[in-house]
Design a protein around this motif. Sequence first.
Motif, short mmCIF file in Angstrom:
data_model
loop_
_atom_site.label_atom_id
_atom_site.label_comp_id
_atom_site.label_asym_id
_atom_site.label_seq_id
_atom_site.Cartn_x
_atom_site.Cartn_y
_atom_site.Cartn_z
N GLU A 1 -9.56 -14.74 -4.60
CA GLU A 1 -9.52 -13.77 -5.70
C GLU A 1 -9.09 -14.46 -7.00
O GLU A 1 -9.53 -14.10 -8.09
CB GLU A 1 -8.55 -12.64 -5.37
CG GLU A 1 -9.00 -11.72 -4.25
CD GLU A 1 -10.20 -10.85 -4.64
OE1 GLU A 1 -10.65 -10.92 -5.80
OE2 GLU A 1 -10.70 -10.12 -3.76
N LYS B 1 -4.72 -5.63 -7.11
CA LYS B 1 -5.96 -4.98 -6.64
C LYS B 1 -5.70 -3.55 -6.14
O LYS B 1 -6.46 -2.63 -6.46
CB LYS B 1 -6.59 -5.81 -5.52
CG LYS B 1 -7.21 -7.12 -5.99
CD LYS B 1 -7.76 -7.91 -4.82
CE LYS B 1 -8.86 -7.15 -4.10
NZ LYS B 1 -9.36 -7.88 -2.92
N LEU B 2 -4.64 -3.38 -5.36
CA LEU B 2 -4.33 -2.06 -4.81
C LEU B 2 -4.03 -1.07 -5.94
O LEU B 2 -4.51 0.08 -5.92
CB LEU B 2 -3.12 -2.14 -3.88
CG LEU B 2 -3.35 -2.75 -2.49
CD1 LEU B 2 -2.02 -3.04 -1.81
CD2 LEU B 2 -4.20 -1.82 -1.63
N GLU C 1 0.83 -1.22 0.00
CA GLU C 1 0.00 0.00 0.00
C GLU C 1 0.86 1.26 0.00
O GLU C 1 0.48 2.28 -0.59
CB GLU C 1 -0.97 0.00 1.18
CG GLU C 1 -0.34 -0.15 2.55
CD GLU C 1 -0.26 -1.58 3.03
OE1 GLU C 1 -0.32 -1.80 4.26
OE2 GLU C 1 -0.15 -2.49 2.18
N LYS D 1 -4.88 -1.23 -9.19
CA LYS D 1 -6.08 -0.97 -9.99
C LYS D 1 -7.01 0.02 -9.29
O LYS D 1 -7.59 0.91 -9.92
CB LYS D 1 -6.82 -2.28 -10.25
CG LYS D 1 -6.23 -3.13 -11.35
CD LYS D 1 -6.52 -2.54 -12.72
CE LYS D 1 -6.14 -3.48 -13.84
NZ LYS D 1 -6.45 -2.91 -15.17
N LYS D 2 -7.14 -0.14 -8.00
CA LYS D 2 -8.02 0.74 -7.22
C LYS D 2 -7.56 2.19 -7.31
O LYS D 2 -8.38 3.12 -7.32
CB LYS D 2 -8.04 0.29 -5.75
CG LYS D 2 -8.97 1.09 -4.86
CD LYS D 2 -8.93 0.57 -3.43
CE LYS D 2 -9.83 1.39 -2.52
NZ LYS D 2 -9.78 0.91 -1.11
N GLU D 3 -6.25 2.42 -7.40
CA GLU D 3 -5.70 3.78 -7.45
C GLU D 3 -5.46 4.26 -8.88
O GLU D 3 -4.86 5.31 -9.09
CB GLU D 3 -4.39 3.84 -6.66
CG GLU D 3 -4.55 3.57 -5.17
CD GLU D 3 -5.46 4.56 -4.48
OE1 GLU D 3 -5.56 5.72 -4.96
OE2 GLU D 3 -6.09 4.19 -3.46
#
Length: 604
Positions: free
Chosen positions: A553, A56-57, A26, A59-61
């Motif tokens: 996932e 996932k992290l 993160e 892509k989210k940002e």
Amino acid sequence: MEKEAKFIHLHTHSHYSLLDGLSKLEDLVALAKKFKMPAMAITDHGNMYGAIEFYKLAKKEGIKPIIGVEAYMTAGNRRDKTAEAGGLKRYYHLTLLAKNLEGYKNLIKLVTIANLEGYYYKPRMDKEILRKYSDGIIALSGCLGGELSQTVMKGDIAKADELVREYQDIFGKKNYFIEIQCHPSVENDKNVREALIKLGKKHEVRIVATQDSHYPCSDDHDAHHTLLQINTQSDVKNGTKFEFSDDDFSFINAEQALEMFKDIPEAVENTVKIADMCNLELQLGKWVFPNFKVEDGKNYDEKLRELTYKGLDRLNLKETSEIKERVEYELKIIENKGYAPYFLVVGDLLNYARENGILTTIRGSVAGSMATYLLGITNVNPIEYKLPFERFLNPFRPSPPDIDMDFADNRRDEMIEYVKKKYGEDKVAQIGTFGTMMARGAVKDVARALGYPYAVGDRLSKMIPMGSQGIPMTIDYAMEIVRELKDAYKNEKDTKKIIDLAKKLEGCVRHISVHAAGVVISPLPLVEYVPLQYDPKGENKIITQYDMYNIEEAGLLKFDFLGIRNLAILADAVSLVKRFYNINIDIENIPLDDKKTFELLASG
């Protein structure tokens, strides 16, 4: 790629480079966003532990995730468990990046083979498997520990020429880059870099600049050095068994990169070109189920319905309108969710356990299912006890069902062997799990690494309360609630130093081990979904490199095979009997090997 992009990190170690990388995922993604980098890669040492979490992290940002690995390469055969010629080098480094889904799957296969076949001090690949699984992969020649850099360092230019041609042949000319770094304090850094640039021009191979980042910010250098001392079980008096220089191995920004490589700016520009070449899209959370064979030609839903209603006769139950309505309601939800094969597999497992005298029981909200009661999965009639099905499974629940199966621990391995024989050894593995550096442990480790007497770390760690109800205690929270610790931090120079460093290490992954219960079963060989390795304890158990959350996932369901001692299961069963029937049972007088007593209580 956006025009403002000037430098993309393509060689980055997170804390999944165990006890070598300090950066949490993160934090890396946050820094990439802060620096307006539209993409970044993670390339942990010989593993893909953090691949899904990072994906996932990022892509989210809104950051393009590039999944890679810093591979350990042997110049010989991966099965050869000896040193290289002359005993100088057991392995070299090579940076591999997935361009697309095919490349990602090939990385999984390469990492798995390196761990299961090539492990010798490190999980090693060889050129034989690189050739077999090179499609969809970009290769960078590696850091100073790479085979090309090591060859150049020895002055063997003829061998270096041969290596460049060999790697171009393996990956294709467009997918092979010569990697350069800029760490002036590292011995031979400048000479090797200049030689590599000449080599690139000679063979018309593009040069790419990387940073070899191991920690987030420049001021994390001391914390990273302490992490290495913990890794090698050394202290400041003796130094580490491998040493980073005083140079900067942080997550630099584009301006720093352009300054470091100002003599060859195209090497920085090529980071963006490589990022443009990488476009991996993963379909997460799309479930795949074990290949449960239905012999009579029925589909999974039809077979589940048939077995459910057969349970009425087995239990001597009359098909009332209440039961039929409840069963149809549950089966409809199971069918709409596509979970029928999961229930069939669990039912088969428990049926095998019963037929073979393996003591077993079920825990949790699944007791609210009438369908599982009729299937023989549970042994409590939910209608009789007014237990709701929705707590276990409902139309709005996004996560899959979770049925906890408890087996007598002395026969749990029999159950896993049954699964391997039924579905195939290459389709079954136990799930990996990660241990992290918690508050107390981090303080103790740091104090020892800094050379303080044992009593110093022990005193400080004991000031930190234990966590409660599954919530871990943090150093920051302990400082808020423990006045003694806060005063020590404020007034004692050594305590402040230890605590400040421990806070940076707190939460970092320390090791991988085997999940207490989790088993995965896939319809295809597991390497189509997840990287594998052996249990580090050396028990020859194959485990997944993704933990239970990232397993799901990746589309695989977790089956819980928890081995519990008979006494523990009996204690739980007795507790239930006491609660429901308000009777007193003296567990000391129950014979633990009395199967009838066990089954009576477990079914209570």
